[in-house]
Design a protein around this motif. Structure first.
Motif, PDB file in Angstrom:
ATOM      1  N   ARG A  43       0.731  -1.187   0.013  1.00 18.21           N
ATOM      2  CA  ARG A  43      -0.029  -0.024  -0.035  1.00 18.21           C
ATOM      3  C   ARG A  43       0.867   1.345  -0.070  1.00 18.21           C
ATOM      4  NH1 ARG A  43      -5.074   1.624   0.891  1.00 18.21           N
ATOM      5  NH2 ARG A  43      -5.543   3.495   2.110  1.00 18.21           N
ATOM      6  N   GLU A  44       1.909   1.237   0.873  1.00 17.41           N
ATOM      7  CA  GLU A  44       2.630   2.214   0.851  1.00 17.41           C
ATOM      8  C   GLU A  44       3.409   2.618  -0.504  1.00 17.41           C
ATOM      9  OE1 GLU A  44       6.898   3.888   3.057  1.00 17.41           O
ATOM     10  OE2 GLU A  44       6.125   1.984   3.870  1.00 17.41           O
ATOM     11  N   GLY A  45       3.858   1.408  -1.226  1.00 22.41           N
ATOM     12  CA  GLY A  45       4.208   1.547  -2.673  1.00 22.41           C
ATOM     13  C   GLY A  45       3.261   2.294  -3.628  1.00 22.41           C
ATOM     14  N   LYS A  46       1.966   1.853  -3.633  1.00 16.19           N
ATOM     15  CA  LYS A  46       1.002   2.561  -4.408  1.00 16.19           C
ATOM     16  C   LYS A  46       0.858   4.023  -3.990  1.00 16.19           C
ATOM     17  CE  LYS A  46      -1.734  -1.618  -4.768  1.00 16.19           C
ATOM     18  NZ  LYS A  46      -3.109  -2.518  -4.649  1.00 16.19           N
ATOM     19  N   ILE A  47       0.928   4.397  -2.811  1.00 15.82           N
ATOM     20  CA  ILE A  47       0.956   5.734  -2.430  1.00 15.82           C
ATOM     21  C   ILE A  47       2.033   6.564  -3.087  1.00 15.82           C
ATOM     22  CG2 ILE A  47       0.832   7.504  -0.344  1.00 15.82           C
ATOM     23  CD1 ILE A  47      -1.044   5.414   1.000  1.00 15.82           C
ATOM     24  N   LYS A  48       3.204   6.046  -2.861  1.00 16.18           N
ATOM     25  CA  LYS A  48       4.333   6.718  -3.234  1.00 16.18           C
ATOM     26  C   LYS A  48       4.462   6.775  -4.872  1.00 16.18           C
ATOM     27  CE  LYS A  48       7.521   5.454   0.518  1.00 16.18           C
ATOM     28  NZ  LYS A  48       8.830   4.934   0.687  1.00 16.18           N
ATOM     29  N   LEU A  49       3.854   5.997  -5.604  1.00 18.83           N
ATOM     30  CA  LEU A  49       3.675   6.112  -7.029  1.00 18.83           C
ATOM     31  C   LEU A  49       2.607   7.042  -7.387  1.00 18.83           C
ATOM     32  CD1 LEU A  49       4.653   4.566  -9.650  1.00 18.83           C
ATOM     33  CD2 LEU A  49       2.833   2.940  -9.462  1.00 18.83           C
ATOM     34  N   ALA A  50       1.625   7.021  -6.717  1.00 22.25           N
ATOM     35  CA  ALA A  50       0.625   8.075  -7.114  1.00 22.25           C
ATOM     36  C   ALA A  50       1.194   9.254  -6.670  1.00 22.25           C
ATOM     37  CB  ALA A  50      -0.696   7.950  -6.136  1.00 22.25           C
ATOM     38  N   LEU A  51       1.918   9.532  -5.624  1.00 15.98           N
ATOM     39  CA  LEU A  51       2.679  10.697  -5.254  1.00 15.98           C
ATOM     40  C   LEU A  51       3.660  11.302  -6.465  1.00 15.98           C
ATOM     41  CD1 LEU A  51       2.858  13.166  -3.141  1.00 15.98           C
ATOM     42  CD2 LEU A  51       4.683  11.721  -2.184  1.00 15.98           C
ATOM     43  N   LEU A  52       4.430  10.227  -6.852  1.00 16.71           N
ATOM     44  CA  LEU A  52       5.393  10.671  -8.119  1.00 16.71           C
ATOM     45  C   LEU A  52       4.637  11.185  -9.254  1.00 16.71           C
ATOM     46  CD1 LEU A  52       8.006  10.372  -9.369  1.00 16.71           C
ATOM     47  CD2 LEU A  52       7.604   8.291  -9.996  1.00 16.71           C
ATOM     48  N   LEU A  53       3.245  10.687  -9.460  1.00 10.28           N
ATOM     49  CA  LEU A  53       2.628  11.066 -10.575  1.00 10.28           C
ATOM     50  C   LEU A  53       2.284  12.618 -10.402  1.00 10.28           C
ATOM     51  CD1 LEU A  53       1.029  10.469 -13.305  1.00 10.28           C
ATOM     52  CD2 LEU A  53      -0.922   9.779 -11.976  1.00 10.28           C
ATOM     53  N   THR A  54       1.701  12.894  -9.123  1.00 10.01           N
ATOM     54  CA  THR A  54       1.281  14.042  -8.855  1.00 10.01           C
ATOM     55  C   THR A  54       2.584  15.192  -8.804  1.00 10.01           C
ATOM     56  OG1 THR A  54       1.241  13.566  -6.428  1.00 10.01           O
ATOM     57  CG2 THR A  54      -0.795  13.627  -7.837  1.00 10.01           C
ATOM     58  N   SER A  55       3.594  14.717  -8.497  1.00  9.79           N
ATOM     59  CA  SER A  55       4.707  15.656  -8.268  1.00  9.79           C
ATOM     60  C   SER A  55       4.994  16.077  -9.723  1.00  9.79           C
ATOM     61  CB  SER A  55       5.690  15.117  -7.813  1.00  9.79           C
ATOM     62  OG  SER A  55       6.236  13.697  -8.605  1.00  9.79           O
ATOM     63  N   VAL A  56       4.875  15.100 -10.760  1.00  7.21           N
ATOM     64  CA  VAL A  56       5.037  15.689 -12.121  1.00  7.21           C
ATOM     65  C   VAL A  56       4.007  16.775 -12.551  1.00  7.21           C
ATOM     66  CG1 VAL A  56       4.909  15.044 -14.375  1.00  7.21           C
ATOM     67  CG2 VAL A  56       5.890  13.458 -12.978  1.00  7.21           C
ATOM     68  N   GLY A  57       2.642  16.641 -12.164  1.00  4.73           N
ATOM     69  CA  GLY A  57       1.884  17.481 -12.456  1.00  4.73           C
ATOM     70  C   GLY A  57       2.118  18.844 -11.697  1.00  4.73           C
ATOM     71  N   ALA A  58       2.648  18.844 -10.105  1.00  6.47           N
ATOM     72  CA  ALA A  58       2.797  19.859  -9.485  1.00  6.47           C
ATOM     73  C   ALA A  58       3.987  20.710 -10.254  1.00  6.47           C
ATOM     74  CB  ALA A  58       3.327  19.641  -8.208  1.00  6.47           C
ATOM     75  N   THR A  59       5.101  19.780 -10.666  1.00  7.95           N
ATOM     76  CA  THR A  59       6.110  20.668 -11.439  1.00  7.95           C
ATOM     77  C   THR A  59       5.843  21.542 -12.598  1.00  7.95           C
ATOM     78  OG1 THR A  59       7.776  18.821 -10.861  1.00  7.95           O
ATOM     79  CG2 THR A  59       8.465  20.363 -12.385  1.00  7.95           C
ATOM     80  N   LEU A  60       4.694  20.868 -13.343  1.00  7.06           N
ATOM     81  CA  LEU A  60       4.188  21.540 -14.465  1.00  7.06           C
ATOM     82  C   LEU A  60       3.464  22.652 -14.198  1.00  7.06           C
ATOM     83  CD1 LEU A  60       3.316  18.400 -16.903  1.00  7.06           C
ATOM     84  CD2 LEU A  60       5.273  19.693 -17.035  1.00  7.06           C
ATOM     85  N   ALA A  61       2.691  22.581 -12.965  1.00  6.73           N
ATOM     86  CA  ALA A  61       1.837  23.665 -12.787  1.00  6.73           C
ATOM     87  C   ALA A  61       2.771  24.806 -12.339  1.00  6.73           C
ATOM     88  CB  ALA A  61       0.862  23.404 -11.531  1.00  6.73           C
ATOM     89  N   VAL A  62       3.822  24.480 -11.649  1.00  7.92           N
ATOM     90  CA  VAL A  62       4.774  25.766 -11.045  1.00  7.92           C
ATOM     91  C   VAL A  62       5.393  26.406 -12.243  1.00  7.92           C
ATOM     92  CG1 VAL A  62       6.630  26.449  -9.663  1.00  7.92           C
ATOM     93  CG2 VAL A  62       4.949  24.793  -8.806  1.00  7.92           C
ATOM     94  N   LEU A  63       5.746  25.405 -13.422  1.00  8.63           N
ATOM     95  CA  LEU A  63       6.423  25.952 -14.488  1.00  8.63           C
ATOM     96  C   LEU A  63       5.439  26.793 -15.283  1.00  8.63           C
ATOM     97  CD1 LEU A  63       8.999  25.858 -16.152  1.00  8.63           C
ATOM     98  CD2 LEU A  63       8.073  23.877 -17.310  1.00  8.63           C
ATOM     99  N   ALA A  64       4.243  26.536 -15.347  1.00 10.23           N
ATOM    100  CA  ALA A  64       3.164  27.022 -16.023  1.00 10.23           C
ATOM    101  C   ALA A  64       3.118  28.438 -15.291  1.00 10.23           C
ATOM    102  CB  ALA A  64       2.014  26.234 -16.337  1.00 10.23           C
ATOM    103  N   VAL A  65       2.726  28.493 -14.394  1.00 12.71           N
ATOM    104  CA  VAL A  65       2.275  29.852 -13.543  1.00 12.71           C
ATOM    105  C   VAL A  65       3.406  30.632 -13.512  1.00 12.71           C
ATOM    106  CG1 VAL A  65       1.513  30.883 -11.366  1.00 12.71           C
ATOM    107  CG2 VAL A  65       0.488  28.669 -12.125  1.00 12.71           C
ATOM    108  N   GLY A  66       4.677  30.255 -13.416  1.00 17.72           N
ATOM    109  CA  GLY A  66       5.916  31.109 -13.099  1.00 17.72           C
ATOM    110  C   GLY A  66       6.329  31.550 -14.623  1.00 17.72           C
ATOM    111  N   THR A  67       6.074  31.312 -15.639  1.00 13.56           N
ATOM    112  CA  THR A  67       6.851  31.612 -16.652  1.00 13.56           C
ATOM    113  C   THR A  67       5.408  32.533 -17.751  1.00 13.56           C
ATOM    114  OG1 THR A  67       5.852  29.582 -17.948  1.00 13.56           O
ATOM    115  CG2 THR A  67       8.176  29.575 -17.179  1.00 13.56           C
ATOM    116  N   GLU A  68       6.190  33.286 -18.608  1.00 16.21           N
ATOM    117  CA  GLU A  68       5.266  34.307 -19.484  1.00 16.21           C
ATOM    118  C   GLU A  68       5.138  33.857 -20.835  1.00 16.21           C
ATOM    119  OE1 GLU A  68       9.720  35.563 -19.431  1.00 16.21           O
ATOM    120  OE2 GLU A  68       7.952  34.967 -17.862  1.00 16.21           O
TER     121      GLU A  68
END
Length: 261
Positions: free
Chosen positions: A36-61
């Motif tokens: 179960r911990e591995g599944k949660i970490k895998l989903a967290l890795l997926l959302t970290s990709v989305g978080a990186t893209l979101a910060v990149l989008a909001v911070g660039t022009e």
């Protein structure tokens, strides 16, 4: 002798019972299984990709590029790119523009750049780009929604970190809702920004000089925002699936490592 033996036997039973109660009170809660911990970490890795893209989008022009046409009888042409907080106008050499392109650009080409931050949140002034005026209320709404999405996303990250570090699994559902909602907010911000671009193209200043003909195209920052919204919503769905009880079909499926008789 019989009385002393009974006394010692009762005292021993009392001591054992007290030790058992102490162990029961100090017994740790059921630990999370590695699977179960591995599944949660895998989903967290997926959302970290989305978080990186979101910060990149909001911070660039580079959300949208505004391009003038090349047939202006000059060796240079003008282009601009803007995001939620900042706009940049560039003067490009027509020799650097790819052949077969009718408009000036792309904005990544080297040239004389002039970048300024929007004053929507300070003095409340509209910005003027190529004799066109922004509609600050729409731009402000897009920026506020994007920042709110980042804040909710950070709250979701905090919830999942608490689940993994402290075992607070009740926060898993809260994190799932936060990630899904943050992805939705990012997508709503993109749509509001699209409306701000349309309003900008229509608000032509009547004062001289005449406004040049413009075309616009959305750029890679907006693409990062679209990807971020979709990935965050997908990650929230994965976390939500992990909070659901086993389905009615699970008893029919053999366990991993369990051989059929």
């Amino acid at each position: 002798m019989m009385m002393w033996s009974n006394f010692f036997l009762q005292e021993e039973n009392r001591r054992r019972g007290a030790a058992a109660r102490r162990r029961a009170r100090g017994q740790p809660k059921a630990q999370m299984t590695p699977e179960r911990e591995g599944k949660i970490k895998l989903a967290l890795l997926l959302t970290s990709v989305g978080a990186t893209l979101a910060v990149l989008a909001v911070g660039t022009e580079f959300w949208v590029e505004l391009n003038t046409y090349r047939d202006n009888g000059s060796a240079v042409c003008d282009a601009a790119h803007l995001g939620l907080w900042k706009m940049c106008t560039k003067r490009l050499w027509q020799a650097d523009v790819p052949a077969g392109r009718d408009t000036c650009g792309p904005a990544e080409l080297p040239g004389e750049a002039n970048c300024t931050y929007f004053k929507f949140f300070t003095t409340g002034e509209n910005a003027h780009i190529f004799q066109r005026t922004t509609k600050k209320e729409v731009n402000q709404a897009a920026a506020v929604i994007a920042v709110l999405g980042l804040a909710v996303m950070a709250l979701g990250c905090l919830c999942i970190i608490m689940v993994l570090s402290k075992g607070a699994e009740f926060l898993l559902r809260v994190g799932a809702v936060c990630f899904g909602f943050s992805g939705l907010l990012v997508l709503v911000s993109l749509e509001v920004f699209r409306h701000s671009v349309r309003a900008l193209m229509q608000r032509v200043s009547p004062e001289p000089p005449a406004a040049p003909a413009l075309t616009y195209e959305y750029s890679w920052s907006l693409g990062c925002g679209v990807g971020a919204g979709l990935v965050l919503m997908l990650g929230g769905g994965c976390f939500l699936l992990l909070t659901l009880p086993p389905g009615p079909w699970s008893p029919l499926c053999p366990k991993w490592g369990q051989r059929a008789p």
